[in-house]
Design an enzyme around this catalytic site. Structure first.
Site, PDB file in Angstrom:
ATOM      1  N   ASN A 198       0.813  -1.226   0.000  1.00 16.86           N
ATOM      2  CA  ASN A 198       0.000   0.000   0.000  1.00 16.86           C
ATOM      3  C   ASN A 198       0.846   1.275   0.000  1.00 16.86           C
ATOM      4  O   ASN A 198       0.437   2.290  -0.554  1.00 16.86           O
ATOM      5  CB  ASN A 198      -1.021  -0.008   1.140  1.00 16.86           C
ATOM      6  CG  ASN A 198      -0.419  -0.125   2.511  1.00 16.86           C
ATOM      7  OD1 ASN A 198       0.746  -0.487   2.665  1.00 16.86           O
ATOM      8  ND2 ASN A 198      -1.207   0.172   3.522  1.00 16.86           N
ATOM      9  N   GLU A 204       4.014  -3.769  12.559  1.00 14.62           N
ATOM     10  CA  GLU A 204       2.991  -2.726  12.360  1.00 14.62           C
ATOM     11  C   GLU A 204       1.852  -3.433  11.640  1.00 14.62           C
ATOM     12  O   GLU A 204       1.965  -3.757  10.461  1.00 14.62           O
ATOM     13  CB  GLU A 204       3.605  -1.581  11.553  1.00 14.62           C
ATOM     14  CG  GLU A 204       2.817  -0.293  11.684  1.00 14.62           C
ATOM     15  CD  GLU A 204       1.943  -0.059  10.484  1.00 14.62           C
ATOM     16  OE1 GLU A 204       0.750  -0.461  10.567  1.00 14.62           O
ATOM     17  OE2 GLU A 204       2.421   0.502   9.485  1.00 14.62           O
ATOM     18  N   CYS A 244      -3.506   1.346   6.646  1.00 13.26           N
ATOM     19  CA  CYS A 244      -3.757   0.721   7.967  1.00 13.26           C
ATOM     20  C   CYS A 244      -4.434   1.683   8.933  1.00 13.26           C
ATOM     21  O   CYS A 244      -5.155   1.251   9.823  1.00 13.26           O
ATOM     22  CB  CYS A 244      -2.455   0.273   8.614  1.00 13.26           C
ATOM     23  SG  CYS A 244      -1.536  -0.854   7.626  1.00 13.26           S
ATOM     24  N   GLU A 286       7.694   3.180  14.661  1.00 10.64           N
ATOM     25  CA  GLU A 286       8.554   3.621  13.562  1.00 10.64           C
ATOM     26  C   GLU A 286       8.511   5.142  13.515  1.00 10.64           C
ATOM     27  O   GLU A 286       7.464   5.742  13.754  1.00 10.64           O
ATOM     28  CB  GLU A 286       8.063   3.036  12.242  1.00 10.64           C
ATOM     29  CG  GLU A 286       8.205   1.520  12.230  1.00 10.64           C
ATOM     30  CD  GLU A 286       7.866   0.871  10.893  1.00 10.64           C
ATOM     31  OE1 GLU A 286       8.628   0.003  10.467  1.00 10.64           O
ATOM     32  OE2 GLU A 286       6.847   1.238  10.302  1.00 10.64           O
TER      33      GLU A 286
HETATM   34  C1  SIN Z   1       0.162   2.127   6.618  1.00 12.43           C
HETATM   35  O1  SIN Z   1      -0.910   2.115   6.066  1.00 12.43           O
HETATM   36  O2  SIN Z   1       0.646   1.092   7.090  1.00 12.43           O
HETATM   37  C2  SIN Z   1       1.009   3.361   6.763  1.00 12.43           C
HETATM   38  C3  SIN Z   1       0.314   4.625   6.647  1.00 12.43           C
HETATM   39  C4  SIN Z   1       1.166   5.817   7.020  1.00 12.43           C
HETATM   40  O3  SIN Z   1       2.360   5.715   7.259  1.00 12.43           O
HETATM   41  O4  SIN Z   1       0.602   6.901   7.086  1.00 12.43           O
END
Ligand code: SIN
Length: 482
Positions: free
Chosen positions: A155, A253, A287, A461
């Protein structure tokens, strides 16, 4: 020379400083057209284990390189990523589908982690602690973990790599990356730029092929000391179990089920804007995307009218076309899931305000959708949809909605809108998630700790803590004779 000439068309992986091919290759398809966008090697288990051995050899030298030199090399990588933004973004849109403007935004976001950790390299600190006994000195150093392995998702094909690789390099670790099979081309292009930046052979490698082959080697080869993964909770738990054998350090994550709450005292216009940004970024395949939207009964009509008008106006199309705001989903399985969630909610009494159907552009397209009157226990409110669906659920009291928000095994992100300062503090404290957006839908930043609690993961992170994930503490006890 153009980046596309040097990295993508070699059908090779970067292993120990050389571009290595394999007997077989895998196609990479453009989700907008279904056409082949490139091919990458299907590495064998032996090739993967050889790469791990070379990472271990490279670590012996890299860990001794002064932090300032490591920082300079990482900084050079940052500069090259920024310089090649347009090419990287085009590669990304071609293999991932997100609109070009968003892909450029992701390259800037990915680069911001590289810049941040280039600077953090110089801030690795130890401690001298007071000892209980005379003539005794306690020295605590922070040393690189060693060989790290990363499994990254499709993604965010650039940012999920840089926020793992940049801190690893800054800390003095070596790192091998297995990019998602849908989006390896961006990863290979980033690897090419790392070579140009002066990252030594074996320090950063990109391996393509079967997840089971590469993942097994990462989890079971004892030379790998840390595994970092972004992806589903299900796969994260499997990797965690596989790494248990030799107790590898882990950063995970994982999935989320983010609530987005609009209280009666919220600025409705801003809440609509915030939801649009958070929800439709990457067509909802994020996510931290709001997965269930709770709106106070007294403002529900105003909120959903404004929202569905804006959602219906979103420009859908091939990400390479100017002005596109929503591209395809990554594959037809992604579309099946959105369709199933919509059908189940509608069968349970929800009403479609806009969208609610596949689009006639191919297998990977689904219309941005808003549902209202969604039951609290609908599938789309309990499982991550990972697509362009907004399910609206109404509520009457703060306690009631907090109960709904926390009623999930996940705890990655949460969002809420209120103009009441007391409520803002109270609700932010009560929400069970690793990240909370208060009057904003945009929370990701290199200088903030990204990560979840509960089934959403382990570790963080970004921020200064993102570097610590690649360091081990060593306590040294000196007894100095007088
Ligand atoms: C993710 O969808 O895992 C990361 C999204 C983000 O870093 O903003």
């Amino acid at each position: 020379m153009k980046l596309t000439d040097i990295a993508i068309f070699k059908q090779a992986c970067l292993i120990n400083g050389a571009w290595i091919t394999a007997e077989e290759s895998l196609p990479v398809n453009n989700p907008a057209t279904g056409e082949e966008a490139g091919r990458v090697p299907l590495l064998s288990a032996d090739q993967v284990n050889d790469a791990i051995t070379s990472a271990s050899e490279a670590w012996k030298t890299w860990k001794k390189v002064p932090a300032s030199t490591r920082g300079d090399i990482v900084r050079k990588w940052y500069e090259l990523i920024v310089k090649h933004t347009d090419e990287l973004a085009t590669i990304m849109t071609t293999e991932q589908g997100k609109p070009l403007a968003e892909a450029k935004g992701e390259i800037a976001y990915a680069a911001s982690y590289v810049k941040w950790f280039a600077e953090e390299a110089m801030r690795i600190q130890g401690e001298i602690l007071p000892a209980a006994a005379a003539n005794t000195h306690i020295r605590v150093s922070r040393d690189p973990v060693g060989v790290c392995a990363a499994v990254t998702p499709w993604n965010f094909p650039a940012a999920m790599i840089t926020r793992k690789v940049a801190p690893a390099l800054a800390a003095g670790c070596t790192i091998l990356v297995k990019p998602a099979s849908q989006t390896p081309l961006t990863a290979l292009a980033l690897a090419e730029l790392s070579v140009q930046a002066g990252v030594p052979d074996g320090v950063f490698q990109v391996l393509t092929g079967k997840a089971s082959v590469i993942g097994d080697a990462f989890c079971t080869n004892p030379l790998v000391r840390k595994l970092t993964f972004t992806g589903s909770t299900e796969i994260g738990a499997q990797l965690m179990a596989q790494c248990a054998g030799d107790v590898k350090k882990l950063s995970l994550e994982l999935g989320g089920n983010a609530p987005f709450i609009v209280f009666e005292d919220a600025n409705i216009e801003k809440a609509v804007e915030g939801l649009l940004k958070a929800k439709f970024r990457n067509a909802g395949q994020t996510c931290i995307s709001p997965n269930r939207v709770y709106v106070h009964n007294s403002v529900k009509d105003a909120f959903q009218t404004q929202l569905s008008e804006k959602v219906a106006a979103l420009k859908i199309g091939n990400g390479l076309e100017e002005g596109t705001e929503i591209g395809p989903l990554i594959d037809s399985k992604g579309v099946d899931k959105v369709e199933e969630h919509v059908k189940q909610a509608v069968a349970a009494g929800a009403k479609v305000l806009t969208g609610g159907e596949r689009l006639p552009f191919g297998d990977n397209w689904y219309a941005p959708t808003v549902l209202t009157g969604v039951p609290r226990d609908a599938q789309c409110a309990c499982e991550e949809t990972f697509g362009p669906l907004v399910p609206i659920i109404s509520f009457d009291t703060e306690d009631e909605v907090l109960g709904y928000a926390n009623d999930t095994p996940f705890g990655l992100a949460a969002y809420f809108y209120t103009d009441n300062l007391h409520r803002a503090q109270r609700v932010a404290d009560a929400i069970e998630s690793g990240m909370v957006g208060i009057n904003t839908g945009v929370i990701s930043a290199a200088n903030a700790p990204f990560g979840g609690i509960k089934a959403s993961g382990i570790g963080r992170e970004g921020a200064h803590v993102g570097l610590e994930e690649y360091l081990e503490m060593k306590y040294q006890c000196y007894v100095i004779e007088e």
